[in-house]
Every structure is written in structure tokens, then in C-alpha cells.
Design a protein around this motif. Structure first.
Motif, PDB file in Angstrom:
ATOM      1  N   MET A 148       0.846  -1.201   0.000  1.00 46.76           N
ATOM      2  CA  MET A 148       0.000   0.000   0.000  1.00 46.76           C
ATOM      3  C   MET A 148       0.881   1.251   0.000  1.00 46.76           C
ATOM      4  O   MET A 148       1.763   1.389   0.853  1.00 46.76           O
ATOM      5  N   PRO A 149       0.688   2.172  -0.928  1.00 44.61           N
ATOM      6  CA  PRO A 149       1.499   3.389  -0.960  1.00 44.61           C
ATOM      7  C   PRO A 149       1.301   4.218   0.306  1.00 44.61           C
ATOM      8  O   PRO A 149       0.222   4.262   0.881  1.00 44.61           O
ATOM      9  N   LEU A 150       2.356   4.902   0.725  1.00 36.87           N
ATOM     10  CA  LEU A 150       2.294   5.781   1.873  1.00 36.87           C
ATOM     11  C   LEU A 150       1.728   7.139   1.452  1.00 36.87           C
ATOM     12  O   LEU A 150       1.781   7.518   0.274  1.00 36.87           O
ATOM     13  N   PRO A 151       1.178   7.898   2.417  1.00 37.98           N
ATOM     14  CA  PRO A 151       0.593   9.199   2.069  1.00 37.98           C
ATOM     15  C   PRO A 151       1.526  10.108   1.285  1.00 37.98           C
ATOM     16  O   PRO A 151       1.096  10.778   0.338  1.00 37.98           O
ATOM     17  N   HIS A 152       2.823  10.155   1.652  1.00 40.31           N
ATOM     18  CA  HIS A 152       3.726  11.070   0.937  1.00 40.31           C
ATOM     19  C   HIS A 152       3.927  10.639  -0.514  1.00 40.31           C
ATOM     20  O   HIS A 152       4.264  11.460  -1.369  1.00 40.31           O
ATOM     21  N   ASP A 153       3.715   9.343  -0.810  1.00 38.48           N
ATOM     22  CA  ASP A 153       3.790   8.903  -2.199  1.00 38.48           C
ATOM     23  C   ASP A 153       2.530   9.286  -2.970  1.00 38.48           C
ATOM     24  O   ASP A 153       2.587   9.589  -4.169  1.00 38.48           O
ATOM     25  N   ILE A 154       1.394   9.265  -2.277  1.00 43.43           N
ATOM     26  CA  ILE A 154       0.127   9.583  -2.945  1.00 43.43           C
ATOM     27  C   ILE A 154       0.068  11.056  -3.324  1.00 43.43           C
ATOM     28  O   ILE A 154      -0.404  11.416  -4.411  1.00 43.43           O
ATOM     29  N   VAL A 155       0.536  11.928  -2.447  1.00 39.08           N
ATOM     30  CA  VAL A 155       0.412  13.365  -2.715  1.00 39.08           C
ATOM     31  C   VAL A 155       1.528  13.898  -3.608  1.00 39.08           C
ATOM     32  O   VAL A 155       1.474  15.041  -4.060  1.00 39.08           O
ATOM     33  N   LYS A 156       2.521  13.079  -3.868  1.00 40.25           N
ATOM     34  CA  LYS A 156       3.622  13.509  -4.731  1.00 40.25           C
ATOM     35  C   LYS A 156       3.261  13.279  -6.191  1.00 40.25           C
ATOM     36  O   LYS A 156       2.617  12.300  -6.542  1.00 40.25           O
ATOM     37  N   PHE A 157       3.697  14.193  -7.055  1.00 41.09           N
ATOM     38  CA  PHE A 157       3.484  14.023  -8.491  1.00 41.09           C
ATOM     39  C   PHE A 157       4.748  13.413  -9.085  1.00 41.09           C
ATOM     40  O   PHE A 157       5.760  14.082  -9.247  1.00 41.09           O
ATOM     41  N   HIS A 158       4.656  12.120  -9.360  1.00 37.74           N
ATOM     42  CA  HIS A 158       5.803  11.383  -9.875  1.00 37.74           C
ATOM     43  C   HIS A 158       5.883  11.593 -11.392  1.00 37.74           C
ATOM     44  O   HIS A 158       5.009  11.149 -12.139  1.00 37.74           O
ATOM     45  N   GLU A 159       6.911  12.271 -11.822  1.00 42.52           N
ATOM     46  CA  GLU A 159       7.065  12.599 -13.239  1.00 42.52           C
ATOM     47  C   GLU A 159       8.477  12.249 -13.698  1.00 42.52           C
ATOM     48  O   GLU A 159       9.254  13.133 -14.069  1.00 42.52           O
ATOM     49  N   PRO A 160       8.835  10.984 -13.663  1.00 44.29           N
ATOM     50  CA  PRO A 160      10.199  10.608 -14.044  1.00 44.29           C
ATOM     51  C   PRO A 160      10.438  10.855 -15.536  1.00 44.29           C
ATOM     52  O   PRO A 160       9.539  10.649 -16.363  1.00 44.29           O
ATOM     53  N   PRO A 161      11.634  11.293 -15.900  1.00 42.53           N
ATOM     54  CA  PRO A 161      11.924  11.497 -17.322  1.00 42.53           C
ATOM     55  C   PRO A 161      12.013  10.172 -18.061  1.00 42.53           C
ATOM     56  O   PRO A 161      12.294   9.127 -17.457  1.00 42.53           O
ATOM     57  N   VAL A 162      11.739  10.230 -19.339  1.00 40.11           N
ATOM     58  CA  VAL A 162      11.892   9.036 -20.168  1.00 40.11           C
ATOM     59  C   VAL A 162      13.375   8.693 -20.250  1.00 40.11           C
ATOM     60  O   VAL A 162      14.201   9.559 -20.561  1.00 40.11           O
ATOM     61  N   PRO A 163      13.763   7.468 -19.928  1.00 35.22           N
ATOM     62  CA  PRO A 163      15.189   7.102 -20.003  1.00 35.22           C
ATOM     63  C   PRO A 163      15.763   7.340 -21.389  1.00 35.22           C
ATOM     64  O   PRO A 163      15.062   7.177 -22.407  1.00 35.22           O
ATOM     65  N   GLU A 164      17.019   7.744 -21.429  1.00 36.91           N
ATOM     66  CA  GLU A 164      17.679   8.044 -22.697  1.00 36.91           C
ATOM     67  C   GLU A 164      17.608   6.841 -23.634  1.00 36.91           C
ATOM     68  O   GLU A 164      17.868   5.702 -23.241  1.00 36.91           O
ATOM     69  N   GLY A 165      17.231   7.114 -24.870  1.00 34.77           N
ATOM     70  CA  GLY A 165      17.171   6.064 -25.878  1.00 34.77           C
ATOM     71  C   GLY A 165      15.892   5.262 -25.875  1.00 34.77           C
ATOM     72  O   GLY A 165      15.750   4.328 -26.679  1.00 34.77           O
ATOM     73  N   GLN A 166      14.943   5.607 -24.999  1.00 35.20           N
ATOM     74  CA  GLN A 166      13.685   4.867 -24.932  1.00 35.20           C
ATOM     75  C   GLN A 166      12.517   5.773 -25.298  1.00 35.20           C
ATOM     76  O   GLN A 166      12.625   7.000 -25.276  1.00 35.20           O
ATOM     77  N   SER A 167      11.392   5.158 -25.606  1.00 37.73           N
ATOM     78  CA  SER A 167      10.158   5.878 -25.891  1.00 37.73           C
ATOM     79  C   SER A 167       9.031   5.199 -25.139  1.00 37.73           C
ATOM     80  O   SER A 167       9.012   3.973 -25.021  1.00 37.73           O
ATOM     81  N   PRO A 168       8.068   5.978 -24.603  1.00 40.11           N
ATOM     82  CA  PRO A 168       6.931   5.331 -23.955  1.00 40.11           C
ATOM     83  C   PRO A 168       5.985   4.652 -24.938  1.00 40.11           C
ATOM     84  O   PRO A 168       5.166   3.825 -24.541  1.00 40.11           O
ATOM     85  N   TYR A 169       6.103   4.999 -26.210  1.00 39.29           N
ATOM     86  CA  TYR A 169       5.173   4.471 -27.209  1.00 39.29           C
ATOM     87  C   TYR A 169       5.750   3.235 -27.892  1.00 39.29           C
ATOM     88  O   TYR A 169       6.925   3.193 -28.241  1.00 39.29           O
ATOM     89  N   VAL A 170       4.901   2.238 -28.081  1.00 39.85           N
ATOM     90  CA  VAL A 170       5.329   1.062 -28.826  1.00 39.85           C
ATOM     91  C   VAL A 170       5.462   1.465 -30.290  1.00 39.85           C
ATOM     92  O   VAL A 170       4.892   2.475 -30.731  1.00 39.85           O
ATOM     93  N   PRO A 171       6.228   0.735 -31.093  1.00 41.11           N
ATOM     94  CA  PRO A 171       6.393   1.096 -32.506  1.00 41.11           C
ATOM     95  C   PRO A 171       5.056   1.270 -33.219  1.00 41.11           C
ATOM     96  O   PRO A 171       4.152   0.449 -33.089  1.00 41.11           O
TER      97      PRO A 171
END
Length: 203
Positions: free
Chosen positions: A1-24
């Protein structure tokens, strides 16, 4: 179960170099039309949820209608957003083939963001967001949905923000991610009020 500080945080990690979130072959949508509330949307969610349950059985731990189509009287892009919780979203073999046989198509793969995947269904239009049981995002989505359902002022504010953002993005030839960025400040303000009301955040 996530902790409160994880719920209220906006997690916006950058896309790792050389990768794309989209499938081909996939990419951000150019569909930015906002429709007024349609009372058919809850029924469309039920139809889609049944398809997911039939495809996955007990592997579908939670199926939630989220996003603007889950909030009565809120205008939305006519696409049903669903959060699906599975045991391990990175184990695609455990759920993606079964969903593909049911007509869903994998479009987004973000293992660096709580294992997030997105599958698309065409009719009724749906974006199926897959997370693990320990992701704070699914809790945030439910809080945002339930807050807008019961707080008229913020629902009106968000509706006006969506219409304005869509109009500006269409005029600028932008895609869905840029449209989402235009809403971000208002979304975070609404979240803050909801987090304070729920006791997850101090005023």
C-alpha cells in the motif's frame, strides 16, 4: 500500500535516454475534441469492464472507471479511461495477450513509471491504464474522480480549463500530451484541495 507522501507527490520521471513510452507505430493522439457529458459513458465502462474480466479472470485485481467520463456533468474527450490493477504490470505475458485477444491493443509501455502500460480499445473508445497494486497513481485517480463528483466549484473550474486547453491546443496544432500540460496547474490545485480534505496533506 502506498504511503501518504507517495500519494500526494506528483511522480514525473523522465523518459530514459534512448527509450520511448510508445510502442512502434504508436504516438500521442491528435484527438482533442471535448464532448459534453454523455449518460452512455457509465454503460460503456460496464461493457468494457466485462470484457476485461472475461479476458483476465482473477488476474484483474481491480477495474476502476476514472478520468472525466467517470464524473457526471463533466465534459470530456469521448474516451473511457479505465485503471486496471494487476499483480505485476511488467509481466506483460500474464495479461497483454489475453487482452489483445479481446480486442485491446498495447500502445504505451512505461516500466519506469510504476510499470504503467496503456492499451487502446476502439469501440467504445477506451484507454486502459495498467498499474501494479502498489502504485499511488490509482489512488490519486480515485480521489480526483470522487472529489470532482461531489465538489461543484472544482468540477466547473476543471470543465472550463479543459475547454480552454482543448481550444488552444487545436489552434496550435498540438497533440494530447501538450493539451494535458495546459491543464496541469489547475489539476494540481484541485488535487491539493482534495488531499487536504482527505487528510493526506496539511493545509
Amino acid at each position: 500500500m502506498p504511503l501518504p507522501h507517495d500519494i500526494v507527490k506528483f511522480h514525473e520521471p523522465p523518459v530514459p535516454e534512448g527509450q520511448s513510452p510508445y510502442v512502434p507505430g504508436a504516438g500521442p493522439s491528435l484527438q482533442l475534441e471535448i464532448a459534453e457529458w454523455n449518460d452512455a459513458w457509465p454503460g460503456q465502462f460496464q461493457l468494457l469492464a466485462q470484457k476485461i474480466e472475461e479476458a483476465l479472470g482473477w488476474r484483474a485485481l481491480v477495474i476502476e472507471h476514472v478520468g472525466s467520463t467517470s464524473v457526471p456533468d463533466l465534459p470530456a474527450k469521448p474516451i473511457i479511461d479505465i485503471d486496471l490493477i494487476v499483480a505485476d504490470p511488467n509481466d506483460e505475458a500474464a495479461y497483454v495477450p489475453a487482452l489483445e485477444r479481446a480486442g485491446f491493443e498495447l500502445r504505451v509501455r512505461e516500466p519506469w513509471w510504476f510499470g504503467h502500460r496503456v492499451l487502446r480499445y476502439s469501440e467504445p473508445a477506451c484507454h486502459l491504464h495498467v498499474f501494479g497494486y502498489d502504485s499511488p497513481e490509482v489512488i490519486k485517480h480515485r480521489i480526483f474522480r470522487d472529489w470532482l463528483r461531489t465538489n461543484t466549484d472544482d468540477r466547473v473550474l476543471y470543465a472550463d480549463t479543459k475547454r480552454e486547453a482543448a481550444a488552444l491546443s487545436r489552434a496550435a496544432g498540438e497533440h494530447s500530451m501538450q493539451y494535458n500540460a495546459r491543464k496541469e496547474i489547475v489539476i494540481k490545485k484541485i488535487y491539493r484541495r482534495a488531499f487536504i480534505a482527505t487528510g493526506l496533506l496539511k493545509d
